[in-house]
Design an enzyme around this catalytic site. Sequence first.
Site, mmCIF file in Angstrom:
data_model
loop_
_atom_site.group_PDB
_atom_site.id
_atom_site.type_symbol
_atom_site.label_atom_id
_atom_site.label_comp_id
_atom_site.label_asym_id
_atom_site.label_seq_id
_atom_site.Cartn_x
_atom_site.Cartn_y
_atom_site.Cartn_z
ATOM 1 C CG ASN A 10 21.749 7.970 -3.160
ATOM 2 O OD1 ASN A 10 22.943 7.690 -3.105
ATOM 3 N ND2 ASN A 10 20.845 7.149 -3.664
ATOM 4 C CE LYS A 12 20.326 7.941 -7.209
ATOM 5 N NZ LYS A 12 19.255 7.756 -8.240
ATOM 6 C CG HIS A 95 18.075 3.726 -3.904
ATOM 7 N ND1 HIS A 95 18.013 3.523 -5.264
ATOM 8 C CD2 HIS A 95 17.912 5.061 -3.719
ATOM 9 C CE1 HIS A 95 17.822 4.677 -5.874
ATOM 10 N NE2 HIS A 95 17.758 5.630 -4.957
ATOM 11 C CD GLU A 97 19.750 4.134 -8.524
ATOM 12 O OE1 GLU A 97 19.282 5.063 -9.196
ATOM 13 O OE2 GLU A 97 20.715 4.260 -7.733
ATOM 14 C CD GLU A 165 14.418 7.423 -3.379
ATOM 15 O OE1 GLU A 165 14.942 8.533 -3.446
ATOM 16 O OE2 GLU A 165 15.008 6.375 -3.678
ATOM 17 N N GLY A 171 15.477 9.644 -11.443
ATOM 18 C CA GLY A 171 16.387 9.924 -12.537
ATOM 19 C C GLY A 171 15.716 10.136 -13.880
ATOM 20 C CB SER A 211 12.695 13.669 -10.475
ATOM 21 O OG SER A 211 13.245 12.682 -11.327
#
Length: 248
Positions: A10, A12, A95, A97, A165, A171, A211
Amino acid sequence: MARTFFVGGNFKLNGSKQSIKEIVDRLNKASLPENVEVVICPPAAYLDSTVQEVKAKQVTVGAQNVYSKASGAFTGENSVDQIKDLGAKWVILGHSERRTYFGEDDKIVAEKTKFALDNGVPVILCIGETFEEKNAGITLDVVERQLNAVIAQVKDWTNVVIAYEPVWAIGTGLAATAEDAQDIHASIRKFLAGKLGEKVASETRILYGGSANGANASSFKDKADVDGFLVGGASLKPEFVDIINSRN
């Protein structure tokens, strides 16, 4: 039947035409295992050029998002038909985000998932808990709630890959241990078995994300319910090849 090892990248909101070409060139030239499925997901603006660059047969291209309508007055969105027209074979949905920054709740994620699947695009479905939810001991409650929303709308899970996740690990440099990930993945698979049957549960791939990198990927190697990775920042770096080769 053994589940095929799956590694998603991904990107992003990162990359340029040149930097993504360099990433793809690295994959094209790398010695990749025969028994791996790799899906790289660049920003939508680069889907077309990325598809044109990919030569490695193990690698396909996916989108990071699609809308739940075929077309219309939805400024800024990307449709399933449009990403297919550019050669995208997968899409990432749910996701954290998207959930956090863009207000996508479980219902919206489920609607998008159903629409993508109904229109021939397999889905990498992301689920996971926040740091606060982890500390409260409700990780399984959270992921089961997220899955239940999709189960209510999707009956055929053949083309769904689940990415667990943990939001607290995305991150941050923090990562669940391989043992912790295995425990959660096993619980997810047990939950799927109860809801969708043993066959679906045994065939559905469950990825770890959060991560994942070249240094820790091999520690997941022998975990029976960890079927691969959804990789963020490390997918932009040379170590992405190490992650793809981590089962060798």
